[in-house]
Design a protein around this motif. Structure first.
Motif, PDB file in Angstrom:
ATOM      1  N   VAL B  70      -8.629  -1.400  -7.868  1.00  0.00           N
ATOM      2  CA  VAL B  70      -7.454  -0.517  -7.761  1.00  0.00           C
ATOM      3  C   VAL B  70      -7.489   0.238  -6.430  1.00  0.00           C
ATOM      4  N   THR B  71      -8.689   0.692  -6.035  1.00  0.00           N
ATOM      5  CA  THR B  71      -8.820   1.408  -4.766  1.00  0.00           C
ATOM      6  C   THR B  71      -8.391   0.523  -3.604  1.00  0.00           C
ATOM      7  N   ALA B  72      -8.872  -0.712  -3.613  1.00  0.00           N
ATOM      8  CA  ALA B  72      -8.504  -1.640  -2.540  1.00  0.00           C
ATOM      9  C   ALA B  72      -6.998  -1.884  -2.553  1.00  0.00           C
ATOM     10  N   ALA B  73      -6.430  -2.061  -3.763  1.00  0.00           N
ATOM     11  CA  ALA B  73      -4.989  -2.336  -3.862  1.00  0.00           C
ATOM     12  C   ALA B  73      -4.166  -1.158  -3.347  1.00  0.00           C
ATOM     13  N   THR B  74      -4.564   0.071  -3.708  1.00  0.00           N
ATOM     14  CA  THR B  74      -3.774   1.231  -3.232  1.00  0.00           C
ATOM     15  C   THR B  74      -3.866   1.341  -1.717  1.00  0.00           C
ATOM     16  N   ALA B  75      -5.046   1.023  -1.146  1.00  0.00           N
ATOM     17  CA  ALA B  75      -5.194   1.115   0.313  1.00  0.00           C
ATOM     18  C   ALA B  75      -4.304   0.080   0.992  1.00  0.00           C
ATOM     19  N   LEU B  96      12.030   7.523   0.844  1.00  0.00           N
ATOM     20  CA  LEU B  96      10.759   6.907   0.484  1.00  0.00           C
ATOM     21  C   LEU B  96       9.764   7.980   0.048  1.00  0.00           C
ATOM     22  N   MET B  97       9.767   9.097   0.776  1.00  0.00           N
ATOM     23  CA  MET B  97       8.873  10.197   0.459  1.00  0.00           C
ATOM     24  C   MET B  97       9.166  10.717  -0.946  1.00  0.00           C
ATOM     25  N   LEU B  98      10.464  10.767  -1.263  1.00  0.00           N
ATOM     26  CA  LEU B  98      10.885  11.204  -2.589  1.00  0.00           C
ATOM     27  C   LEU B  98      10.336  10.250  -3.653  1.00  0.00           C
ATOM     28  N   PHE B  99      10.427   8.939  -3.363  1.00  0.00           N
ATOM     29  CA  PHE B  99       9.934   7.934  -4.297  1.00  0.00           C
ATOM     30  C   PHE B  99       8.424   8.040  -4.491  1.00  0.00           C
ATOM     31  N   VAL B 100       7.726   8.510  -3.447  1.00  0.00           N
ATOM     32  CA  VAL B 100       6.279   8.648  -3.553  1.00  0.00           C
ATOM     33  C   VAL B 100       5.929   9.893  -4.362  1.00  0.00           C
ATOM     34  N   VAL B 101       6.657  10.976  -4.100  1.00  0.00           N
ATOM     35  CA  VAL B 101       6.266  12.263  -4.668  1.00  0.00           C
ATOM     36  C   VAL B 101       6.741  12.442  -6.105  1.00  0.00           C
ATOM     37  N   VAL B 102       7.955  11.975  -6.401  1.00  0.00           N
ATOM     38  CA  VAL B 102       8.505  12.232  -7.735  1.00  0.00           C
ATOM     39  C   VAL B 102       7.640  11.646  -8.861  1.00  0.00           C
ATOM     40  N   PRO B 103       7.193  10.381  -8.746  1.00  0.00           N
ATOM     41  CA  PRO B 103       6.316   9.859  -9.809  1.00  0.00           C
ATOM     42  C   PRO B 103       5.038  10.687  -9.955  1.00  0.00           C
ATOM     43  N   TYR B 104       4.599  11.260  -8.850  1.00  0.00           N
ATOM     44  CA  TYR B 104       3.421  12.095  -8.826  1.00  0.00           C
ATOM     45  C   TYR B 104       3.573  13.271  -9.784  1.00  0.00           C
ATOM     46  N   PHE B 105       4.827  13.731  -9.922  1.00  0.00           N
ATOM     47  CA  PHE B 105       5.094  14.879 -10.800  1.00  0.00           C
ATOM     48  C   PHE B 105       5.350  14.440 -12.243  1.00  0.00           C
ATOM     49  N   THR B 153      -2.703   0.896 -10.174  1.00  0.00           N
ATOM     50  CA  THR B 153      -2.373   0.972  -8.749  1.00  0.00           C
ATOM     51  C   THR B 153      -1.126   1.823  -8.563  1.00  0.00           C
ATOM     52  N   TYR B 154      -0.140   1.570  -9.422  1.00  0.00           N
ATOM     53  CA  TYR B 154       1.098   2.315  -9.312  1.00  0.00           C
ATOM     54  C   TYR B 154       0.862   3.807  -9.557  1.00  0.00           C
ATOM     55  N   VAL B 155       0.103   4.134 -10.596  1.00  0.00           N
ATOM     56  CA  VAL B 155      -0.107   5.544 -10.932  1.00  0.00           C
ATOM     57  C   VAL B 155      -0.903   6.250  -9.828  1.00  0.00           C
ATOM     58  N   LEU B 156      -1.856   5.551  -9.217  1.00  0.00           N
ATOM     59  CA  LEU B 156      -2.750   6.201  -8.256  1.00  0.00           C
ATOM     60  C   LEU B 156      -2.272   6.107  -6.808  1.00  0.00           C
ATOM     61  N   LEU B 157      -1.231   5.294  -6.586  1.00  0.00           N
ATOM     62  CA  LEU B 157      -0.745   5.100  -5.224  1.00  0.00           C
ATOM     63  C   LEU B 157      -0.404   6.403  -4.479  1.00  0.00           C
TER      64      LEU B 157
END
Lengths: 366, 280
Positions: B70-75, B96-105, B153-157
């Protein structure tokens, strides 16, 4: 670092428009082989954009860059074979001084021995042999500057481009680096295009200066030409201090051409001046060509009565700030001595000059 | 600038965070350690049991393997995105930034279910492929290793992207220009200058993702098969099914030890703290 004599650089109609606005507007300029040419201008004059187009980092909207006769306009920066020194030095922070210098050589697939020899020689040239294993951030500003210069020269580029390379240094260091760059230029005979907003730096270092105003070259010539014979008011004002006197060309009682100022005073002109009767023209007198005489000097010498506003002692000389009858300022730089000590603010004196030192700006083209 | 602190004030100001540390970290972890060795009586019996079990060791290995993948995949997925975000500024990067941050929340449970909707046998991908007659039946996209890796990978990206983004933003891209002026192609400038300078970001992001991945529970439990069990599921099993708190504590301590050991190896091999100071 033994560069063959530098290559000529020719800019033809070079233009860059950002969102329709011309930052650089049709520049034609030929830099001679081995010449030290300075692009001098205020910020926003387009000088850095011009340099970046020569380097290949900015793609011109129109026009061409030719180096040694070849059109390099379509080439990427790495294929142009130009050394570039950036204002921020742009040394690679993760590499030692020696590895920074070896970088361009390794890209050119030189042998280890050749690289080693060249790096050692370059470090000796910039007197940093003992810092070869240091990281850039362990060096002083002046040392970083010297490494940046050595790195830009080590692969023997066809020309060197420098973007305000001394901008980040303090005044004393700047002067010693000016001398250093001049010395290296003279020894290597490299073509140098140098960008600065510092007119003193430009005057001190350049073979030729191109003054840029509003994306165009307002005037280019030797420092002496630009300083004493500017072709336009903005150039005169950009380079050093100047007194500008505007009026209508007239004839005096002897039938010689003179300039009748807007305030009514009349000043003599040099005998060989190219001006037509009735024209509106401006003459420029540099402060150091201006003398101060007592008001009783008589009306024979060309000059103007002025009122002293203030005195500034600058060591070898005194800068006299005064006002003309029409209220405009008049600057005179006179030798410090008994004469200057007698001057006080508020005194009415006469500012005089040799008519040959009054340079008449060319008539504005309409 | 500095105001004088009386010893009492200093003790008070320092005391609060120390108290919080003790209450939130030292006590729970100490409790965990105690539980693992005190029941029944002071012994290491539970550890013997943990380490004697092939299943436990196998799951431990699986956990590390999945975490590393998973670490390799996220990198690999995260680097280009972070690079694009850090080097450009336009409508797309903001989106894109929104797409990265929103799932984070968003809760990782919700996000895992979202992937199950996509990857299941009756999910969008399989029904889509079937309606196009590209496959018969369904592709095994879930309840296997593939599903676990995609979900995790998706959750940790976001962890990887945000860490990389911060480091990449701090890089002076005029250095890449300088490299190009010295004869490098754009690719070489990236390879020799930008990439090495961004390694602290890769190292930091990787460490963050890897450690969080080791403790993952929801995604492997929901999206994995029998052969993709992770250590957190073993711990859960001990408590929920076997009611063996001591065993659960011992497994936790072993996991903690593995993480610390890996961290030391990592530090030795990559010089993590050295990279952080970019002294490479």
């Amino acid at each position: 670092m033994t560069t063959a004599r530098g290559a000529p650089i020719v800019l033809g109609g070079l233009t860059k428009r950002f969102a329709g606005v011309a930052a650089v507007d049709g520049i034609d300029l030929a830099v001679e082989p081995g010449e030290f040419l300075t692009l001098l201008g205020a910020s926003g004059s387009g000088k850095t954009t011009t340099l970046m187009m020569i380097a290949g980092f900015v793609e011109p909207t129109a026009g061409s860059v030719r180096i040694a006769g070849t059109d390099v306009t379509p080439l990427p920066p790495g294929k142009r074979d130009l050394g570039v020194v950036f204002q921020s030095y742009a040394l690679f922070p993760h590499m030692t001084v020696a590895r920074n210098l070896a970088f361009p050589l390794a890209l050119r697939r030189m042998s280890r021995r050749e690289i080693e020899a060249r790096v050692t020689r370059a470090l000796e040239t910039v007197e940093l042999a003992d810092r070869r294993h240091a990281l850039p951030r362990e060096l002083s500003g002046g040392q970083q500057q010297r490494v940046a210069l050595a790195r830009a020269l080590i692969f023997e580029p066809r020309a060197l481009l420098m973007d305000e390379p001394l901008g980040a240094l303090d005044k004393r260091l700047r002067q010693s680096m000016q001398t250093e760059i001049k010395r290296i230029h003279e020894r290597l005979g490299a073509t140098i295009v140098y960008v600065t907003h510092d007119q003193e730096e430009a005057l001190a270092m350049s073979d030729r200066i191109a003054v840029m105003i509003g994306g165009r070259i307002a005037q280019h010539g030797t420092p002496d030409e630009l300083y004493y014979r500017p072709n336009a008011q903005p150039v005169a004002q950009f380079l050093g201090e100047s007194n500008l006197l505007t009026g209508r060309v007239d004839r005096n009682a002897h039938g010689d051409l003179c300039l009748r100022l807007d305030g009514g005073e009349q000043i003599s002109l040099a005998a060989d001046v190219a001006a037509r009767h009735g024209e509106r023209r401006t003459v420029m007198i540099r402060p150091e060509k201006c003398r101060i005489a007592g008001d009783d000097a008589g009306g024979a010498a060309p000059g103007l009565p002025v009122r002293i506003d203030g005195l500034r002692f600058i060591g070898h000389a005194v800068m006299v700030g005064a006002s003309r009858p029409d209220g405009l300022p008049m600057l005179a730089q006179i030798e410090a001595g008994p004469a200057s000590r007698g001057l006080r603010p508020g005194m009415i004196v006469r500012a005089t000059w040799d008519p040959r030192d009054a340079w008449m700006l060319p008539a504005a083209r309409s | 600038m500095t105001s004088r602190l009386t010893p009492l004030r200093a003790a008070f100001l320092l005391g609060l965070p120390i108290l919080a540390l003790v209450a939130l970290f030292v006590i729970p972890i100490g409790n965990l350690l105690l539980r693992s060795v005190l029941v029944p009586g002071l012994s290491l019996a539970k550890y013997e049991q943990v380490l004697a079990s092939d299943t436990n060791l196998y799951v431990m290995w699986l956990t590390v393997e999945i975490g590393a993948s998973v670490t390799a995949a996220t990198a690999i997925v995260g680097y280009p995105i972070a690079y694009y975000l850090a080097t450009r500024r336009n409508l797309l990067t903001r989106l894109l930034m929104l797409f990265v941050v929103v799932p984070y929340f968003t809760s990782s449970l919700v996000r895992t279910y979202a992937w199950m909707v996509l990857l299941g046998n009756e999910g969008i991908i399989n029904t889509g492929l079937r309606s196009l007659a590209l496959v018969e039946g369904s592709l095994p996209l879930m309840y296997n290793r593939f599903g676990v890796l995609v979900g995790m990978t998706y959750v940790l990206l976001p962890y990887m992207i945000l860490t990389l983004y911060a480091v990449l933003r701090g890089i002076d891209f005029r250095l890449a220009q300088a490299a190009e002026s010295l004869g490098a192609t754009a690719r070489q400038a990236f390879l020799y200058v930008v990439l090495p300078l961004s390694m602290p970001g890769v190292a930091g992001g990787a460490l963050l993702v890897f450690i969080v991945a080791l403790g993952f529970f929801i995604t492997p439990a929901l999206m994995g098969g029998d052969r993709d069990m992770m250590i957190a599921q073993v711990i859960d099993l001990q408590i929920e099914t076997n009611f063996d708190w001591a065993m659960a504590a011992a497994v936790s301590v072993v996991l903690l030890a593995v993480v610390l050991a890996l961290f030391v190896v990592y530090e030795r091999a990559l010089g993590f703290s050295r990279l952080l100071e970019s002294k490479a």
